[in-house]
Design a protein around this motif. Sequence first.
Motif, PDB file in Angstrom:
ATOM      1  N   LEU A  35       0.870  -1.177   0.000  1.00  0.00           N
ATOM      2  CA  LEU A  35       0.000   0.000   0.000  1.00  0.00           C
ATOM      3  C   LEU A  35       0.901   1.220   0.000  1.00  0.00           C
ATOM      4  O   LEU A  35       1.877   1.281   0.745  1.00  0.00           O
ATOM      5  CB  LEU A  35      -0.877  -0.008   1.260  1.00  0.00           C
ATOM      6  CG  LEU A  35      -1.788   1.185   1.485  1.00  0.00           C
ATOM      7  CD1 LEU A  35      -2.864   1.233   0.405  1.00  0.00           C
ATOM      8  CD2 LEU A  35      -2.427   1.104   2.862  1.00  0.00           C
ATOM      9  N   SER A  40      -2.092   0.282  -4.510  1.00  0.00           N
ATOM     10  CA  SER A  40      -2.796  -0.670  -3.665  1.00  0.00           C
ATOM     11  C   SER A  40      -2.711  -1.995  -4.408  1.00  0.00           C
ATOM     12  O   SER A  40      -3.604  -2.373  -5.150  1.00  0.00           O
ATOM     13  CB  SER A  40      -4.255  -0.238  -3.471  1.00  0.00           C
ATOM     14  OG  SER A  40      -4.940  -1.159  -2.656  1.00  0.00           O
ATOM     15  N   ASN A  63      -6.437  -2.238   5.207  1.00  0.00           N
ATOM     16  CA  ASN A  63      -5.397  -1.215   5.319  1.00  0.00           C
ATOM     17  C   ASN A  63      -4.925  -1.008   6.745  1.00  0.00           C
ATOM     18  O   ASN A  63      -3.738  -0.817   6.987  1.00  0.00           O
ATOM     19  CB  ASN A  63      -5.876   0.096   4.695  1.00  0.00           C
ATOM     20  CG  ASN A  63      -6.052  -0.039   3.194  1.00  0.00           C
ATOM     21  OD1 ASN A  63      -5.595  -1.002   2.585  1.00  0.00           O
ATOM     22  ND2 ASN A  63      -6.733   0.917   2.602  1.00  0.00           N
TER      23      ASN A  63
END
Length: 118
Positions: A35, A40, A63
């Motif tokens: 990330l 991503s 995340n």
Amino acid sequence: MRSLIVLVTLALACGACSLFGEDTEPGVFEGFYTLGFEDSAFEPCARDERWWVAPVNEETALNERYLAVYDQGRVRVFVRLRGERSRKGSYGHLGHYERQLTVSQVLDVRAARPGDCR
């Protein structure tokens, strides 16, 4: 007659999609996740591809779990995710990703170890 030829051609094309892994069935995917700024990325085991990870809802917390491992000095982490991959195309930032993975459940997020993708 022309309609019949078009229908047969479409049927064969759809069948070929399934044969060559073009389905979009949900499943469990293992690989590495990173990330970052406009990034991503999921790199699935046993494939030389990078997939865009679609924005996930709050329940998955991918995340947040990534950042917890990242804080331990890891940039690339091993993940097991339940979700659905897209057909091949152009996804993510500037269309740099071959597929998109829409995550429905995060099963595991941890530091990468040798042998993760046997």
